[in-house]
Design a protein around this motif. Structure first.
Motif, PDB file in Angstrom:
ATOM      1  N   SER A 110       0.855  -1.203   0.000  1.00  0.00           N
ATOM      2  CA  SER A 110       0.000   0.000   0.000  1.00  0.00           C
ATOM      3  C   SER A 110       0.883   1.242   0.000  1.00  0.00           C
ATOM      4  CB  SER A 110      -0.883   0.017   1.251  1.00  0.00           C
ATOM      5  OG  SER A 110      -0.061   0.237   2.382  1.00  0.00           O
ATOM      6  N   GLY A 111       0.270   2.346  -0.367  1.00  0.00           N
ATOM      7  CA  GLY A 111       1.006   3.603  -0.300  1.00  0.00           C
ATOM      8  C   GLY A 111       1.514   3.856   1.105  1.00  0.00           C
ATOM      9  N   SER A 112       0.736   3.446   2.096  1.00  0.00           N
ATOM     10  CA  SER A 112       1.120   3.707   3.489  1.00  0.00           C
ATOM     11  C   SER A 112       2.387   2.954   3.874  1.00  0.00           C
ATOM     12  CB  SER A 112      -0.020   3.298   4.433  1.00  0.00           C
ATOM     13  OG  SER A 112      -1.179   4.049   4.161  1.00  0.00           O
ATOM     14  N   ASN A 115       5.384   4.535   2.278  1.00  0.00           N
ATOM     15  CA  ASN A 115       5.822   5.775   2.924  1.00  0.00           C
ATOM     16  C   ASN A 115       6.396   5.507   4.315  1.00  0.00           C
ATOM     17  OD1 ASN A 115       5.554   7.940   1.048  1.00  0.00           O
ATOM     18  ND2 ASN A 115       3.336   7.611   1.107  1.00  0.00           N
ATOM     19  N   TYR A 138      -0.992  13.999   1.968  1.00  0.00           N
ATOM     20  CA  TYR A 138      -1.557  12.737   2.463  1.00  0.00           C
ATOM     21  C   TYR A 138      -0.594  11.641   2.039  1.00  0.00           C
ATOM     22  CZ  TYR A 138      -5.012   9.109   3.540  1.00  0.00           C
ATOM     23  OH  TYR A 138      -5.659   8.021   4.073  1.00  0.00           O
ATOM     24  N   HIS A 139       0.097  11.042   3.035  1.00  0.00           N
ATOM     25  CA  HIS A 139       1.062   9.992   2.702  1.00  0.00           C
ATOM     26  C   HIS A 139       0.626   8.627   3.223  1.00  0.00           C
ATOM     27  CE1 HIS A 139       3.768  12.937   1.019  1.00  0.00           C
ATOM     28  NE2 HIS A 139       3.788  13.628   2.147  1.00  0.00           N
ATOM     29  N   GLU A 210       4.191  15.558  -2.576  1.00  0.00           N
ATOM     30  CA  GLU A 210       3.422  15.128  -3.755  1.00  0.00           C
ATOM     31  C   GLU A 210       3.618  16.222  -4.814  1.00  0.00           C
ATOM     32  OE1 GLU A 210      -0.782  13.864  -2.531  1.00  0.00           O
ATOM     33  OE2 GLU A 210       0.033  14.761  -0.725  1.00  0.00           O
ATOM     34  N   ASP A 215      -5.069  14.562  -2.149  1.00  0.00           N
ATOM     35  CA  ASP A 215      -6.122  14.632  -1.129  1.00  0.00           C
ATOM     36  C   ASP A 215      -6.149  16.013  -0.462  1.00  0.00           C
ATOM     37  OD1 ASP A 215      -6.954  12.079  -1.684  1.00  0.00           O
ATOM     38  OD2 ASP A 215      -5.652  11.150  -0.203  1.00  0.00           O
ATOM     39  N   ASP A 243       6.262  11.456  -3.498  1.00  0.00           N
ATOM     40  CA  ASP A 243       5.191  10.481  -3.291  1.00  0.00           C
ATOM     41  C   ASP A 243       4.300  10.543  -4.532  1.00  0.00           C
ATOM     42  OD1 ASP A 243       2.868   9.141  -2.714  1.00  0.00           O
ATOM     43  OD2 ASP A 243       2.688   9.914  -0.674  1.00  0.00           O
ATOM     44  N   VAL A 245       2.178   8.092  -5.356  1.00  0.00           N
ATOM     45  CA  VAL A 245       1.197   7.022  -5.162  1.00  0.00           C
ATOM     46  C   VAL A 245      -0.091   7.300  -5.943  1.00  0.00           C
ATOM     47  CG1 VAL A 245      -0.311   5.965  -3.411  1.00  0.00           C
ATOM     48  CG2 VAL A 245       2.132   6.230  -2.967  1.00  0.00           C
ATOM     49  N   LYS A 246      -0.533   8.558  -5.933  1.00  0.00           N
ATOM     50  CA  LYS A 246      -1.805   8.850  -6.595  1.00  0.00           C
ATOM     51  C   LYS A 246      -1.641   9.380  -8.014  1.00  0.00           C
ATOM     52  CE  LYS A 246      -6.317  10.369  -5.043  1.00  0.00           C
ATOM     53  NZ  LYS A 246      -6.966  11.089  -3.945  1.00  0.00           N
ATOM     54  N   LYS A 272      -1.149   2.409  -5.209  1.00  0.00           N
ATOM     55  CA  LYS A 272      -2.453   2.493  -5.866  1.00  0.00           C
ATOM     56  C   LYS A 272      -2.485   1.764  -7.208  1.00  0.00           C
ATOM     57  CE  LYS A 272      -4.355   6.657  -3.670  1.00  0.00           C
ATOM     58  NZ  LYS A 272      -5.626   6.276  -3.079  1.00  0.00           N
TER      59      LYS A 272
HETATM   60  C1  LIG Z   1      -0.282  10.529  -2.337  1.00  0.00           C
HETATM   61  C2  LIG Z   1      -0.704   9.366  -1.494  1.00  0.00           C
HETATM   62  N1  LIG Z   1       0.227   8.694  -0.807  1.00  0.00           N
HETATM   63  C3  LIG Z   1      -0.079   7.635  -0.046  1.00  0.00           C
HETATM   64  C4  LIG Z   1      -1.389   7.215   0.089  1.00  0.00           C
HETATM   65  C5  LIG Z   1      -1.728   6.032   0.944  1.00  0.00           C
HETATM   66  O1  LIG Z   1      -1.994   4.943   0.161  1.00  0.00           O
HETATM   67  P1  LIG Z   1      -2.809   3.689   0.756  1.00  0.00           P
HETATM   68  O2  LIG Z   1      -4.189   4.166   1.069  1.00  0.00           O
HETATM   69  O3  LIG Z   1      -2.755   2.677  -0.348  1.00  0.00           O
HETATM   70  O4  LIG Z   1      -2.066   3.228   1.954  1.00  0.00           O
HETATM   71  C6  LIG Z   1      -2.397   7.902  -0.601  1.00  0.00           C
HETATM   72  C7  LIG Z   1      -3.808   7.493  -0.471  1.00  0.00           C
HETATM   73  O5  LIG Z   1      -4.724   8.169  -0.831  1.00  0.00           O
HETATM   74  C8  LIG Z   1      -2.051   8.997  -1.413  1.00  0.00           C
HETATM   75  O6  LIG Z   1      -2.976   9.695  -2.088  1.00  0.00           O
END
Ligand SMILES: Cc1ncc(COP(=O)(O)O)c(C=O)c1O
Length: 443
Positions: A110-112, A115, A138-139, A210, A215, A243, A245-246, A272
Motif C-alpha cells: 500500500s502507499g502507506s 511511505n 496525504y502519505h 506530492e 487529497d 510520493d 502514489v496517486k 495504488k
Molecule cells: C499521495 C498518497 N500517498 C499515499 C497514500 C496512501 O496509500 P494507501 O491508502 O494505499 O495506503 C495515498 C492514499 O490516498 C495517497 O494519495
C-alpha cells in the motif's frame, strides 16, 4: 443479497475507521470506465476507485496473466525466495524512473507501507534525524506515513516528532497572502525561518512531497517550484522524495508528475494503480537509501508473484495502449470543458490539474473564496443519482476530484460534463435532497 441489505450489513459489521462514504452504493461489477451496482445501474466512474483503475476495470490481459500465474505459482514469500516476476518488475521500475546512479527497489502492498519505508529508512541511511513534509499532504495511515502527512485526516494522531511541516505553494490560496513570487517566498521561509530554528539542514535527511497535492485538494504548484526545491535540496545535501502514489504511473500525462520539470528525485514512492487493481507498492531510490541493514522493513507478501505479474502487465498495457498520451490529451480536453462550465456556474472557483488529475474547487463566491463544502458534497451526491461517480477532497472538503481511468474517451468526458452541469443546475434550483447529502458527507 439486495443493495439495501448489503448496506445494512456494512453498517452493522464494518468498522467506521475504514470508511469514507459519499453515497449509498455497492458495486457488483465493473468494466473499463463503467461500474455497475447491485441493482443493475451503470455509472461512468471519474474516481477509478481512488485512482487505482488507471487502465480501466477488469482488463482481460491482467485476468489472463493472473489465472496462469496462480496455477503455476500462487505464492512464495520473496523475503526468503526471490522469484522472476518481482525481479522483472524491479527492472522495469528502475528503467522508467529517472536517475543515472545506482538505484534499488523496495516492495510493499500500500502507499502507506511504502511511505513508512521512507519514514524509517531515510533518516537511518542518511544519519540525520529530521524530515520535512508539507501541510495538506496525504502519505498514508500507518504511523510512519501519518507522521509525514499534513492532512486533517491524520491530525487526530500525534505521530513521530521528527517531521517539520511547511505550507504547500497553493496558487489559488497562497499561504503568505496574494503574491506573484510564491516559490521564492516559500523557499526563503524554509531557509530563513525553518532551517534557522526548528529544523537545521545538517540534521535534515529529506524533504518529501506530492508533485500535485491530491487529497489536499488537487493543488498544482507554480511551474518554477519543483526545480527550485530540487536546487535547495542539492545545496543543503537533503534528499528529495516524491510520493507518486496517486498521480504517478502516467496519470499526469508523463510517467511521473516531476517528469514535467526534468527534476530527478532521490526516491520515488509508488502504490495504488501500480498493481493494476491488486495491492502493490514500491519505493525506487538511490541504493544507499534502501540498503540499510537486513530485514529492516519487510512484509511477508511484499512483491508477491500475483501482484508483481499484474503490475508488470499493467505497465505493458499503459505503454502499448498509449494511455499516458491519452491522459495528456484528454486531460487537457476535460479541463477545457470544465472551464466552459465555470462560465456558467458561479460556485466553480478554480479548475486545475495536469493530465487526468483534475480538481474543481467550489466556493460560495469567487471574491472571498469561501469554501463551499456542503455544496461540494451535494454535487457528488447528485452526480451519483444521475449516473456519474466522483469523490471530493481538500483540506476544506470543497474540491471535486476527477481521476478517471486513463482510457476515458472525449465522448465520455462530454457525458461527464453534461451530468456535472445538470447537478449544478439542480443544486441552484433546490432539487437536491440535502438531508440525504448530510448522511453521506464523506470527510
Ligand atoms: C499521495 C498518497 N500517498 C499515499 C497514500 C496512501 O496509500 P494507501 O491508502 O494505499 O495506503 C495515498 C492514499 O490516498 C495517497 O494519495
Amino acid at each position: 443479497m439486495r443493495q439495501d441489505q448489503l448496506l445494512t450489513a456494512d453498517e452493522q459489521m464494518i468498522s467506521t475507521a475504514m470508511k469514507i462514504r459519499f453515497f449509498p452504493i455497492t458495486v457488483a461489477a465493473a468494466k473499463g470506465t463503467r461500474v455497475t451496482d447491485e441493482q443493475g445501474h451503470v455509472f461512468l466512474d471519474l474516481s477509478a476507485g481512488w485512482a487505482v483503475a488507471n487502465i480501466g476495470y477488469g482488463h482481460p490481459r491482467i485476468a489472463r496473466k493472473l489465472q496462469v500465474q496462480y496455477e503455476q505459482l500462487s505464492f512464495t514469500s520473496q523475503l526468503t525466495v526471490p522469484e522472476k516476476n518481482m525481479l522483472a518488475l524491479a527492472k522495469k521500475l528502475l528503467e522508467i524512473t529517472p536517475g543515472a546512479f545506482d538505484k534499488k527497489v523496495w516492495f510493499g502492498h500500500s502507499g502507506s507501507d511504502a511511505n513508512d519505508c521512507i519514514a524509517k529508512l531515510i533518516p537511518l541511511a542518511r544519519k540525520k534525524s529530521r524530515m520535512i513534509s508539507f501541510m495538506g499532504s496525504y502519505h498514508g495511515q500507518t504511523m510512519g506515513a501519518l507522521s509525514l502527512s499534513g492532512h486533517p485526516a491524520q491530525a487526530k494522531f500525534i505521530g513521530s516528532g521528527n517531521v517539520t511541516k511547511i505550507p504547500y505553494p497553493n496558487p489559488y490560496r497562497p499561504p503568505f497572502g496574494e503574491t506573484q513570487a510564491l516559490t521564492s517566498q516559500l523557499l526563503s521561509y524554509v531557509e530563513n525561518e525553518v532551517f534557522t530554528t526548528v529544523c537545521p539542514p545538517d540534521d535534515t535527511a529529506a524533504i518529501i512531497l506530492e508533485g500535485i497535492q491530491s487529497d489536499g485538494g488537487v493543488i498544482v504548484p507554480p511551474d518554477d517550484f519543483l526545480p527550485a526545491l530540487e536546487k535547495l535540496c542539492r545545496r543543503y545535501d537533503i534528499a528529495l522524495i516524491f510520493d507518486e502514489v496517486k498521480v504517478g504511473m502516467g496519470r499526469t500525462g508523463r510517467w511521473f508528475s516531476f517528469d514535467h520539470f526534468g527534476v530527478v528525485p532521490d526516491a520515488v514512492v509508488l502504490g495504488k494503480s501500480l498493481g493494476g487493481g491488486l495491492p502493490a507498492s514500491a519505493v525506487v531510490a538511490r541504493q544507499e537509501l534502501l540498503d540499510v541493514g537486513i530485514g529492516t522493513h519487510l512484509y511477508t507478501a511484499s512483491g508477491n508473484p500475483l501482484s508483481a505479474c499484474a503490475a508488470l502487465e499493467n505497465i505493458a498495457i499503459i505503454e502499448q495502449e498509449r494511455l499516458i498520451e491519452n491522459a495528456r490529451e484528454n486531460g487537457k480536453y476535460f479541463r477545457e470543458m470544465l472551464d466552459q462550465l465555470k462560465e456558467k456556474h458561479e460556485w466553480i472557483g478554480d479548475v486545475r490539474g495536469r493530465g487526468l488529475a483534475v480538481g474543481d474547487e467550489l466556493v460560495e463566491d469567487r471574491e472571498h473564496k469561501t469554501p463551499a463544502a456542503e455544496k461540494t458534497a451535494a454535487i457528488c451526491y447528485r452526480c451519483y443519482e444521475l449516473g456519474l461517480l466522483l469523490f471530493y477532497v481538500g483540506t476544506r472538503s470543497n474540491v471535486l476530484e476527477i481521476t478517471p481511468p486513463l482510457t476515458i474517451s472525449k465522448e465520455e468526458i462530454d457525458l461527464a460534463v453534461s451530468i456535472l452541469d445538470q447537478a449544478f443546475t439542480d443544486l441552484r434550483e433546490n432539487r437536491i435532497d440535502m438531508e440525504k447529502v448530510r448522511q453521506y458527507a464523506g470527510w
